[in-house]
Scaffold this motif. Structure first.
Motif, mmCIF file in Angstrom:
data_model
loop_
_atom_site.group_PDB
_atom_site.id
_atom_site.type_symbol
_atom_site.label_atom_id
_atom_site.label_comp_id
_atom_site.label_asym_id
_atom_site.label_seq_id
_atom_site.Cartn_x
_atom_site.Cartn_y
_atom_site.Cartn_z
ATOM 1 N N GLN A 132 -5.318 7.383 -7.390
ATOM 2 C CA GLN A 132 -6.115 6.353 -6.555
ATOM 3 C C GLN A 132 -6.645 5.132 -7.116
ATOM 4 N N ALA A 133 -6.929 5.438 -8.886
ATOM 5 C CA ALA A 133 -7.198 4.075 -8.645
ATOM 6 C C ALA A 133 -6.454 3.169 -8.862
ATOM 7 N N ALA A 134 -5.429 2.989 -8.807
ATOM 8 C CA ALA A 134 -3.967 2.044 -8.188
ATOM 9 C C ALA A 134 -4.404 2.014 -7.165
ATOM 10 N N LEU A 135 -4.895 2.824 -6.238
ATOM 11 C CA LEU A 135 -4.845 2.335 -4.659
ATOM 12 C C LEU A 135 -6.217 2.514 -4.539
ATOM 13 N N MET A 136 -7.451 1.967 -4.829
ATOM 14 C CA MET A 136 -8.966 1.440 -5.040
ATOM 15 C C MET A 136 -8.429 -0.484 -5.650
ATOM 16 N N LEU A 137 -7.380 -0.485 -6.004
ATOM 17 C CA LEU A 137 -7.365 -1.744 -7.121
ATOM 18 C C LEU A 137 -6.514 -2.126 -5.397
ATOM 19 N N ALA A 138 -5.377 -1.508 -4.567
ATOM 20 C CA ALA A 138 -4.574 -2.617 -3.823
ATOM 21 C C ALA A 138 -5.583 -2.197 -3.254
ATOM 22 N N LEU A 139 -6.806 -2.235 -1.816
ATOM 23 C CA LEU A 139 -7.313 -1.822 -0.950
ATOM 24 C C LEU A 139 -7.405 -3.044 -1.449
ATOM 25 N N ARG A 140 -8.546 -2.792 -2.471
ATOM 26 C CA ARG A 140 -9.455 -4.414 -3.256
ATOM 27 C C ARG A 140 -8.550 -5.543 -2.546
ATOM 28 N N GLN A 141 -7.166 -5.851 -3.432
ATOM 29 C CA GLN A 141 -6.367 -7.177 -3.275
ATOM 30 C C GLN A 141 -6.050 -7.537 -1.953
ATOM 31 N N VAL A 142 -5.315 -5.694 -1.042
ATOM 32 C CA VAL A 142 -5.717 -6.469 0.070
ATOM 33 C C VAL A 142 -6.566 -6.838 1.011
ATOM 34 N N ALA A 143 -7.780 -6.610 0.863
ATOM 35 C CA ALA A 143 -9.211 -6.466 1.520
ATOM 36 C C ALA A 143 -8.865 -8.803 1.023
ATOM 37 N N LEU A 187 0.715 -1.194 -0.060
ATOM 38 C CA LEU A 187 -0.376 0.291 -0.241
ATOM 39 C C LEU A 187 0.879 1.094 0.270
ATOM 40 N N GLU A 188 1.684 1.233 0.804
ATOM 41 C CA GLU A 188 2.745 2.534 0.863
ATOM 42 C C GLU A 188 3.469 2.915 -0.502
ATOM 43 N N ALA A 236 -20.964 -2.034 0.237
ATOM 44 C CA ALA A 236 -21.004 -0.357 0.025
ATOM 45 C C ALA A 236 -19.329 -0.386 0.152
ATOM 46 N N THR A 237 -18.792 -1.095 0.955
ATOM 47 C CA THR A 237 -17.484 -1.711 0.590
ATOM 48 C C THR A 237 -16.750 -1.781 -0.704
ATOM 49 N N TYR A 238 -17.832 -2.136 -1.714
ATOM 50 C CA TYR A 238 -17.292 -3.188 -2.995
ATOM 51 C C TYR A 238 -16.972 -1.411 -3.798
ATOM 52 N N LYS A 239 -18.432 -0.795 -2.953
ATOM 53 C CA LYS A 239 -18.875 0.600 -4.393
ATOM 54 C C LYS A 239 -17.028 1.570 -3.694
ATOM 55 N N MET A 240 -17.098 1.849 -2.146
ATOM 56 C CA MET A 240 -15.554 2.088 -1.891
ATOM 57 C C MET A 240 -14.840 1.651 -2.332
ATOM 58 N N LEU A 241 -14.119 0.546 -2.301
ATOM 59 C CA LEU A 241 -12.973 0.482 -3.201
ATOM 60 C C LEU A 241 -13.206 -0.114 -4.936
ATOM 61 N N SER A 242 -13.820 0.669 -5.456
ATOM 62 C CA SER A 242 -14.684 0.500 -6.560
ATOM 63 C C SER A 242 -13.263 1.319 -7.691
ATOM 64 N N ARG A 243 -12.848 0.946 -9.077
ATOM 65 C CA ARG A 243 -12.354 2.189 -9.092
ATOM 66 C C ARG A 243 -12.341 3.625 -9.174
ATOM 67 N N SER A 244 -13.686 3.634 -9.247
ATOM 68 C CA SER A 244 -13.711 5.632 -8.764
ATOM 69 C C SER A 244 -13.910 5.643 -7.586
ATOM 70 N N GLY A 245 -14.128 4.752 -6.549
ATOM 71 C CA GLY A 245 -13.948 5.140 -5.443
ATOM 72 C C GLY A 245 -13.629 6.437 -4.695
ATOM 73 N N ASN A 246 -14.485 6.655 -3.934
ATOM 74 C CA ASN A 246 -13.618 8.266 -3.478
ATOM 75 C C ASN A 246 -13.854 8.125 -1.603
ATOM 76 N N PRO A 247 -13.218 6.965 -1.099
ATOM 77 C CA PRO A 247 -14.277 6.318 0.257
ATOM 78 C C PRO A 247 -13.806 7.769 1.407
ATOM 79 N N GLU A 248 -14.506 8.034 2.508
ATOM 80 C CA GLU A 248 -14.436 8.893 3.375
ATOM 81 C C GLU A 248 -13.700 7.969 4.219
ATOM 82 N N LEU A 249 -13.015 9.383 4.862
ATOM 83 C CA LEU A 249 -12.219 8.848 5.859
ATOM 84 C C LEU A 249 -12.030 7.207 6.922
ATOM 85 N N ARG A 250 -13.850 7.763 7.788
ATOM 86 C CA ARG A 250 -14.158 7.399 8.571
ATOM 87 C C ARG A 250 -14.280 5.711 8.141
ATOM 88 N N SER A 251 -15.252 5.445 6.218
ATOM 89 C CA SER A 251 -14.937 4.348 5.891
ATOM 90 C C SER A 251 -13.687 3.315 5.976
#
Length: 133
Positions: A53-64, A44-45, A83-98
């Protein structure tokens, strides 16, 4: 001049036995590596350093996926699976809390470092706006 690598040329595996076995799909190998929290954090680092951001969302999906799957991570994070799938989608923009809930469910966290104390900083001091160094 370097000799081009042909399709039959084999590269030596990386040290530590971390090379993927022949015939193993890369993503399957990656998911297996990401089961280790230290590997997941380093991955992730590295992705965050790319500032994509799209690469980060993919990386977070892979970690999940590596840390129990989307449904299990969603359940532990007290989020809906959708909500988790949407948050970690290519266009996801999660809130910090989520995002922090999802990372905690994956046994990871966000950490901040003093850029003056390390060379391995995501934002170079020269890139910071004046008055922020």
């Amino acid at each position: 001049m370097r000799k081009p690598i042909s399709k039959t040329t084999r590269r030596a595996p990386r040290r530590g036995g971390r090379a993927a076995a022949p015939g193993l799909r890369y993503e399957d190998w990656l998911i297996e590596q990401l089961k280790n929290p230290a590997e997941a954090a380093a991955y992730l680092e590295a992705v965050i350093e790319e500032r994509d951001q799209a690469a980060l969302m993919l990386a977070l999906r892979q970690v999940a996926l590596a840390r129990g799957g989307m449904a299990q991570i969603a359940r532990k994070a007290k989020l809906t699976r959708e909500a988790t799938y949407k948050m970690l989608s290519r266009s996801g923009n999660p809130e910090l809390r989520s995002l922090t809930s999802m990372l905690e469910a994956a046994v990871l966290c966000i950490a901040f470092i003093d850029p003056k104390a390390t060379e391995n900083c995501l934002i170079e001091l020269a890139e910071l706006p004046e008055g922020h160094a």
